[in-house]
Motif scaffolding. Structure first.
Motif, PDB file in Angstrom:
ATOM      1  N   GLY A  64     -49.967 -46.319  20.114  1.00  0.00           N
ATOM      2  CA  GLY A  64     -49.583 -45.899  21.461  1.00  0.00           C
ATOM      3  C   GLY A  64     -49.913 -46.865  22.576  1.00  0.00           C
ATOM      4  O   GLY A  64     -49.433 -46.711  23.690  1.00  0.00           O
ATOM      5  N   TRP A  65     -50.766 -47.862  22.343  1.00  0.00           N
ATOM      6  CA  TRP A  65     -51.119 -48.796  23.408  1.00  0.00           C
ATOM      7  C   TRP A  65     -49.937 -49.677  23.803  1.00  0.00           C
ATOM      8  O   TRP A  65     -49.851 -50.132  24.945  1.00  0.00           O
ATOM      9  N   GLY A  66     -49.038 -49.895  22.908  1.00  0.00           N
ATOM     10  CA  GLY A  66     -47.857 -50.707  23.213  1.00  0.00           C
ATOM     11  C   GLY A  66     -46.999 -50.079  24.297  1.00  0.00           C
ATOM     12  O   GLY A  66     -46.443 -50.774  25.147  1.00  0.00           O
ATOM     13  N   TRP A  67     -46.910 -48.762  24.288  1.00  0.00           N
ATOM     14  CA  TRP A  67     -46.133 -48.073  25.323  1.00  0.00           C
ATOM     15  C   TRP A  67     -46.768 -48.261  26.695  1.00  0.00           C
ATOM     16  O   TRP A  67     -46.073 -48.493  27.687  1.00  0.00           O
ATOM     17  N   PHE A  68     -48.101 -48.176  26.755  1.00  0.00           N
ATOM     18  CA  PHE A  68     -48.781 -48.406  28.031  1.00  0.00           C
ATOM     19  C   PHE A  68     -48.560 -49.831  28.523  1.00  0.00           C
ATOM     20  O   PHE A  68     -48.365 -50.058  29.715  1.00  0.00           O
ATOM     21  N   MET A  69     -48.569 -50.766  27.609  1.00  0.00           N
ATOM     22  CA  MET A  69     -48.358 -52.167  27.992  1.00  0.00           C
ATOM     23  C   MET A  69     -46.928 -52.377  28.495  1.00  0.00           C
ATOM     24  O   MET A  69     -46.710 -53.070  29.484  1.00  0.00           O
ATOM     25  N   MET A  70     -45.966 -51.766  27.830  1.00  0.00           N
ATOM     26  CA  MET A  70     -44.574 -51.913  28.277  1.00  0.00           C
ATOM     27  C   MET A  70     -44.380 -51.285  29.653  1.00  0.00           C
ATOM     28  O   MET A  70     -43.718 -51.861  30.522  1.00  0.00           O
TER      29      MET A  70
END
Length: 78
Positions: free
Chosen positions: A12-18
């Motif tokens: 889920g951290w990838g979504w926050f980064m995007m």
């Protein structure tokens, strides 16, 4: 090496980064638009100084009288 199937998004951290990158891009565009709008406006102080310079030149060349000079100078300053 174990693979849990999260891929590039990594729990889920990838979504926050995007989302963060998108927000930064939007803020950058807003900042750029504001900068371009401000750079197009003339500086009020520069306009006043330019008007006074023209007035001084006209007075020095004798195109206007002292009374006209003082009147116009007061209008520019106000």
């Amino acid at each position: 090496m174990s693979y849990y199937g999260y891929g590039m998004m990594g729990r889920g951290w990838g979504w926050f980064m995007m989302i963060g990158v998108i927000i930064l891009m939007i803020l950058g565009i807003i900042a750029l638009v504001r900068y371009l709008q401000q750079s197009g406006k003339p500086n009020d102080r520069a306009v006043e100084n330019n008007a006074l310079n023209i007035l001084n030149e006209r007075y020095a060349r004798g195109e206007i009288t002292e009374k006209e000079y003082n009147s116009k100078k007061a209008q520019i300053k106000s």
